[in-house]
Enzyme design. Sequence first.
Site, PDB file in Angstrom:
ATOM      1  NE  ARG A 170       7.589 -13.643 -30.765  1.00  0.00           N
ATOM      2  CZ  ARG A 170       8.432 -12.408 -31.120  1.00  0.00           C
ATOM      3  NH1 ARG A 170       8.477 -12.079 -32.388  1.00  0.00           N
ATOM      4  NH2 ARG A 170       8.942 -11.886 -30.182  1.00  0.00           N
ATOM      5  NE  ARG A 174      14.902  -5.349 -34.123  1.00  0.00           N
ATOM      6  CZ  ARG A 174      15.465  -4.869 -32.864  1.00  0.00           C
ATOM      7  NH1 ARG A 174      16.747  -4.682 -33.008  1.00  0.00           N
ATOM      8  NH2 ARG A 174      14.786  -5.260 -31.599  1.00  0.00           N
ATOM      9  NE  ARG A 247      17.881 -23.954 -15.163  1.00  0.00           N
ATOM     10  CZ  ARG A 247      18.814 -25.136 -14.973  1.00  0.00           C
ATOM     11  NH1 ARG A 247      18.523 -26.143 -14.542  1.00  0.00           N
ATOM     12  NH2 ARG A 247      20.125 -24.699 -15.395  1.00  0.00           N
ATOM     13  NE  ARG A 278      22.163 -12.796 -18.525  1.00  0.00           N
ATOM     14  CZ  ARG A 278      20.987 -11.957 -18.418  1.00  0.00           C
ATOM     15  NH1 ARG A 278      20.672 -11.033 -19.396  1.00  0.00           N
ATOM     16  NH2 ARG A 278      20.155 -11.887 -17.411  1.00  0.00           N
ATOM     17  CD  GLU A 304      22.311 -14.223 -15.230  1.00  0.00           C
ATOM     18  OE1 GLU A 304      22.492 -12.866 -15.318  1.00  0.00           O
ATOM     19  OE2 GLU A 304      21.267 -14.917 -15.831  1.00  0.00           O
ATOM     20  CE1 TYR A 352      11.921 -13.232 -16.307  1.00  0.00           C
ATOM     21  CE2 TYR A 352      10.215 -11.862 -17.856  1.00  0.00           C
ATOM     22  CZ  TYR A 352      11.342 -11.900 -16.950  1.00  0.00           C
ATOM     23  OH  TYR A 352      12.307 -11.017 -17.114  1.00  0.00           O
ATOM     24  CG  ASP A 354       9.557  -8.271 -19.021  1.00  0.00           C
ATOM     25  OD1 ASP A 354      10.660  -8.777 -18.558  1.00  0.00           O
ATOM     26  OD2 ASP A 354       8.951  -8.309 -20.342  1.00  0.00           O
TER      27      ASP A 354
HETATM   28  P1  FAD Z   1      10.166 -10.097  -6.119  1.00  0.00           P
HETATM   29  O1  FAD Z   1      11.110  -9.113  -6.655  1.00  0.00           O
HETATM   30  O2  FAD Z   1      10.819 -11.590  -6.151  1.00  0.00           O
HETATM   31  O3  FAD Z   1       9.882  -9.754  -4.493  1.00  0.00           O
HETATM   32  C1  FAD Z   1       9.288 -10.744  -3.883  1.00  0.00           C
HETATM   33  C2  FAD Z   1       9.937 -10.455  -2.338  1.00  0.00           C
HETATM   34  O4  FAD Z   1       9.015 -11.173  -1.446  1.00  0.00           O
HETATM   35  C3  FAD Z   1      11.179 -10.891  -2.289  1.00  0.00           C
HETATM   36  O5  FAD Z   1      11.789  -9.720  -1.782  1.00  0.00           O
HETATM   37  C4  FAD Z   1      11.139 -12.041  -0.973  1.00  0.00           C
HETATM   38  O6  FAD Z   1      12.060 -11.841  -0.256  1.00  0.00           O
HETATM   39  C5  FAD Z   1       9.724 -11.533  -0.636  1.00  0.00           C
HETATM   40  N1  FAD Z   1       9.171 -12.806   0.287  1.00  0.00           N
HETATM   41  C6  FAD Z   1       8.929 -13.978  -0.566  1.00  0.00           C
HETATM   42  N2  FAD Z   1       8.403 -14.690   0.572  1.00  0.00           N
HETATM   43  C7  FAD Z   1       8.419 -14.319   1.641  1.00  0.00           C
HETATM   44  C8  FAD Z   1       8.025 -14.543   2.918  1.00  0.00           C
HETATM   45  N3  FAD Z   1       7.704 -15.685   3.245  1.00  0.00           N
HETATM   46  N4  FAD Z   1       8.097 -13.523   4.052  1.00  0.00           N
HETATM   47  C9  FAD Z   1       8.507 -12.257   3.590  1.00  0.00           C
HETATM   48  N5  FAD Z   1       9.016 -11.937   2.533  1.00  0.00           N
HETATM   49  C10 FAD Z   1       8.880 -12.746   1.396  1.00  0.00           C
HETATM   50  N6  FAD Z   1      12.015  -7.473 -15.840  1.00  0.00           N
HETATM   51  C11 FAD Z   1      12.227  -6.251 -16.695  1.00  0.00           C
HETATM   52  O7  FAD Z   1      11.162  -5.619 -17.091  1.00  0.00           O
HETATM   53  N7  FAD Z   1      13.486  -5.960 -17.373  1.00  0.00           N
HETATM   54  C12 FAD Z   1      14.528  -7.060 -17.155  1.00  0.00           C
HETATM   55  O8  FAD Z   1      15.597  -6.638 -17.846  1.00  0.00           O
HETATM   56  C13 FAD Z   1      14.455  -8.212 -16.181  1.00  0.00           C
HETATM   57  N8  FAD Z   1      15.587  -8.629 -15.811  1.00  0.00           N
HETATM   58  C14 FAD Z   1      15.440  -9.936 -15.177  1.00  0.00           C
HETATM   59  C15 FAD Z   1      16.682 -10.532 -14.885  1.00  0.00           C
HETATM   60  C16 FAD Z   1      16.353 -11.626 -13.875  1.00  0.00           C
HETATM   61  C17 FAD Z   1      17.701 -12.535 -13.803  1.00  0.00           C
HETATM   62  C18 FAD Z   1      15.082 -11.882 -13.517  1.00  0.00           C
HETATM   63  C19 FAD Z   1      15.089 -13.053 -12.528  1.00  0.00           C
HETATM   64  C20 FAD Z   1      14.112 -11.203 -13.576  1.00  0.00           C
HETATM   65  C21 FAD Z   1      14.299  -9.969 -14.538  1.00  0.00           C
HETATM   66  N9  FAD Z   1      13.079  -9.248 -14.825  1.00  0.00           N
HETATM   67  C22 FAD Z   1      13.349  -8.225 -15.621  1.00  0.00           C
HETATM   68  C23 FAD Z   1      11.779  -9.536 -13.884  1.00  0.00           C
HETATM   69  C24 FAD Z   1      11.529  -8.814 -12.723  1.00  0.00           C
HETATM   70  O9  FAD Z   1      12.848  -9.167 -11.781  1.00  0.00           O
HETATM   71  C25 FAD Z   1      10.380  -8.951 -12.040  1.00  0.00           C
HETATM   72  O10 FAD Z   1       9.408  -8.742 -12.727  1.00  0.00           O
HETATM   73  C26 FAD Z   1      10.071  -8.306 -10.578  1.00  0.00           C
HETATM   74  O11 FAD Z   1      11.479  -8.176  -9.766  1.00  0.00           O
HETATM   75  C27 FAD Z   1       9.075  -9.042  -9.858  1.00  0.00           C
HETATM   76  O12 FAD Z   1       8.595  -8.312  -8.707  1.00  0.00           O
HETATM   77  P2  FAD Z   1       7.897  -8.901  -7.638  1.00  0.00           P
HETATM   78  O13 FAD Z   1       7.566  -8.024  -6.592  1.00  0.00           O
HETATM   79  O14 FAD Z   1       6.920  -9.665  -8.104  1.00  0.00           O
HETATM   80  O15 FAD Z   1       8.858 -10.216  -7.044  1.00  0.00           O
END
Ligand code: FAD
Length: 377
Positions: A170, A174, A247, A278, A304, A352, A354
């Site tokens: 998709r 708009r 990626r 970007r 980026e 993935y 948000d």
């Molecule tokens: P993470 O933030 O990855 O946290 C996991 C943590 O676990 C990390 O700090 C890592 O260091 C730690 N960890 C892993 N393994 C170990 C280990 N063995 N021992 C100790 N610590 C460990 N979402 C939106 O809603 N809006 C946006 O505009 C948006 N933009 C994005 C842009 C990019 C480039 C990316 C990649 C993602 C984006 N997202 C966005 C998504 C958003 O980043 C995620 O939803 C969110 O950060 C996920 O949180 P999390 O806690 O699951 O993972």
Amino acid sequence: MMFDYLIVGAGLFGAVFAQQMKAAGKAPLIIDRRNHIGGNIFTEDCEGIDIHKYGAHIFHTDNSDVWEYVRRFSEFNSFIHRPLANFRGTLFALPFNMNTFQQMWGVKNAEEAKSIISRQRAELKGPARNLEEQAISLVGRDIYEKLIKGYTEKQWGRACRELPSFIISRIPVRFSFDNSYFDAKYQGIPVGGYTKMVQRMLDGVEIRLGIDYLSNRSSLDPLATKVVYTGAIDEYFDYCFGALQYRSVRFETELFDIPDFQGNAVINYTDIDTPYTRVIEHKWFQFGKDARGQDIPLTIISREYSREWAVGDEPYYPINNDKNNSLYLKYRKLADNSKKVVFGGRLGEYKYYDMDQVVESAIRLAKQELAGGGSTI
Ligand code: FAD
């Protein structure tokens, strides 16, 4: 046991789960192998600008409960995401809307735009066999060539003809002059940055940074009754079935002693010759003002670059194709048998997510745990 929960990962998932547990009177311990909290939403103040260290993050949601929840920990500004595309020096509005079509073809109303798109679509007969055909069948050749092809090829490191069509099942289009990227009811950026929001979530929670769980399991596990693991699921099981693919991205950040670099928070570079995908100009997420409301005289940008991921690199975007999804299911079976450990978050679930979905999912898991359910994911 000193703690009820050992939470591995101080990203958004871990922080919300810890907050919920603390509020319910439990004792959580949260650790991270990075030397900061926040995971990928980490922001760092530099010259009054909150730098989005792991890429541009815009909070957006339709869920009023999630919106209420996050606003307990931070005020949000009224930022609306309106990215632009730069194709060989010409700027186009995103997402594809009447402004884009006006810039592309000089058309002034929806009927003219629709008729050009449907004429261009007609070159394709039969179902799309790859991403190129899929994109042309959805928006026509001009938009594909100028705004999709180069960007997508840089993002995936492969020609669009070699990419499967499902990647863009998709494309939002708009037929009004509306440049706002997200349709969400609520959107904004935490005033003062995401790190402060996460810090407030973790108020009163014991935090230990710079500790890798996997290399210290034997000393960490005895500290808590249960583990909530938000790292990569395949890494947890020592890649026993092979590595899941991602990626990765790399950022090059630069400070300029000028008040404005590009006049917008995000500009996508959609030609294949510009090596980055970007440019983020961080100050525009806060309207160019510092915490006191003063204009910030300088600016900081991040370019980026998208790249292939290898074990040991920072994983960013899961590649949810059939091969990886079935590999994930094998790990998931092992996870379901690990009674003391619960997996969550974008890496634990290989999905993935948000930010709003992460908040929802962490709250759901906390509720299950508090109800004694304890099921994984
Ligand atoms: P993470 O933030 O990855 O946290 C996991 C943590 O676990 C990390 O700090 C890592 O260091 C730690 N960890 C892993 N393994 C170990 C280990 N063995 N021992 C100790 N610590 C460990 N979402 C939106 O809603 N809006 C946006 O505009 C948006 N933009 C994005 C842009 C990019 C480039 C990316 C990649 C993602 C984006 N997202 C966005 C998504 C958003 O980043 C995620 O939803 C969110 O950060 C996920 O949180 P999390 O806690 O699951 O993972």
